[in-house]
Design a protein around this motif. Structure first.
Motif, PDB file in Angstrom:
ATOM      1  N   VAL A  72       0.841  -1.199   0.000  1.00  0.00           N
ATOM      2  CA  VAL A  72       0.000   0.000   0.000  1.00  0.00           C
ATOM      3  C   VAL A  72       0.881   1.256   0.000  1.00  0.00           C
ATOM      4  O   VAL A  72       0.601   2.222  -0.710  1.00  0.00           O
ATOM      5  CB  VAL A  72      -0.964  -0.009   1.202  1.00  0.00           C
ATOM      6  N   ARG A 110      -7.153  -0.751  -1.886  1.00  0.00           N
ATOM      7  CA  ARG A 110      -6.453   0.054  -0.873  1.00  0.00           C
ATOM      8  C   ARG A 110      -5.334   0.871  -1.490  1.00  0.00           C
ATOM      9  O   ARG A 110      -5.128   2.042  -1.139  1.00  0.00           O
ATOM     10  CB  ARG A 110      -5.886  -0.853   0.211  1.00  0.00           C
ATOM     11  N   GLN A 141      -6.875   3.789  -3.337  1.00  0.00           N
ATOM     12  CA  GLN A 141      -7.365   4.806  -2.406  1.00  0.00           C
ATOM     13  C   GLN A 141      -6.215   5.639  -1.846  1.00  0.00           C
ATOM     14  O   GLN A 141      -6.305   6.868  -1.780  1.00  0.00           O
ATOM     15  CB  GLN A 141      -8.134   4.154  -1.258  1.00  0.00           C
ATOM     16  N   GLU A 142      -5.143   4.980  -1.433  1.00  0.00           N
ATOM     17  CA  GLU A 142      -3.999   5.701  -0.870  1.00  0.00           C
ATOM     18  C   GLU A 142      -3.313   6.564  -1.926  1.00  0.00           C
ATOM     19  O   GLU A 142      -2.866   7.675  -1.628  1.00  0.00           O
ATOM     20  CB  GLU A 142      -3.002   4.730  -0.246  1.00  0.00           C
ATOM     21  N   CYS A 188      -8.763  -6.633  -3.066  1.00  0.00           N
ATOM     22  CA  CYS A 188      -8.832  -5.823  -1.839  1.00  0.00           C
ATOM     23  C   CYS A 188      -7.596  -4.936  -1.706  1.00  0.00           C
ATOM     24  O   CYS A 188      -7.710  -3.753  -1.388  1.00  0.00           O
ATOM     25  CB  CYS A 188      -8.957  -6.716  -0.615  1.00  0.00           C
TER      26      CYS A 188
END
Length: 180
Positions: free
Chosen positions: A129, A164, A167-168, A160
């Motif tokens: 991430v 993430r 989004q980050e 998943c």
């Protein structure tokens, strides 16, 4: 002088390794924690008047053990491979030959990758991430494995993590542009 592009696996440099840039910071945090523990134990012993050479050696061993436990894995990826190196050993998988990706949600979250050659790597998903380049290398190989039909288990876990990472990345772009 630098190497020519074809020495790195092609004109696009596909074989160049991508490393986790936060690893050095995590390593120094491990060193600081072990050093603080050692200093505190020595200060307590000195304050109570019990400081002896054998006790100092015991505290040094305890601080060393803490360092070994806290030592971070160094994650790197390149063209069709991902590796995790700990203090003694390196584990490596071929991302284009992945057969399973499992998301382990125990005390600490882990991502377990297995390939068709028997390779096994366990990494913290936060590393992916925080480092979109590492994620890109893993996703590229996993997509190839899924297209070839060798990835039997783990597409949901990859989705998943992809969500993430996206989004980050979007959050970082908004923050850098002042739109947050």
């Amino acid at each position: 002088m630098g190497r020519p592009d074809h020495a790195c696996g092609g004109p696009d440099g596909a074989a160049q390794a991508t490393n986790d840039p936060d690893w050095t910071q995590e390593l120094w945090s491990s060193v600081r924690c072990a050093a603080v523990l050692l200093v505190l134990l020595l200060l307590v012993d000195r304050g109570t008047g019990r400081l002896a050479l054998w006790r100092a050696a015991l505290w040094l061993a305890l601080a060393g053990l803490l360092f070994v436990v806290l030592y971070p894995a160094r994650v790197s990826a390149g063209g069709n491979w991902l590796a995790s190196r700990r203090l003694v050993r390196e584990h490596r998988v071929r991302t284009d030959l992945l057969v399973s990706v499992r998301y382990l949600d125990t005390i600490s979250q882990r991502l377990l990758l297995r390939d068709a050659l028997g390779g096994r790597v366990e990494i913290d998903p936060e590393v992916l991430v925080r480092n979109p380049q590492l994620w890109f290398r893993l996703e590229e190989g996993a997509r190839r494995a899924a297209d070839d039909g060798s990835l039997l288990c783990g597409v949901t876990a990859l989705r998943c993590i992809s969500r993430r990472v996206n989004q980050e990345t979007a959050r970082a772009v908004f923050k850098a542009s002042g739109l947050e």
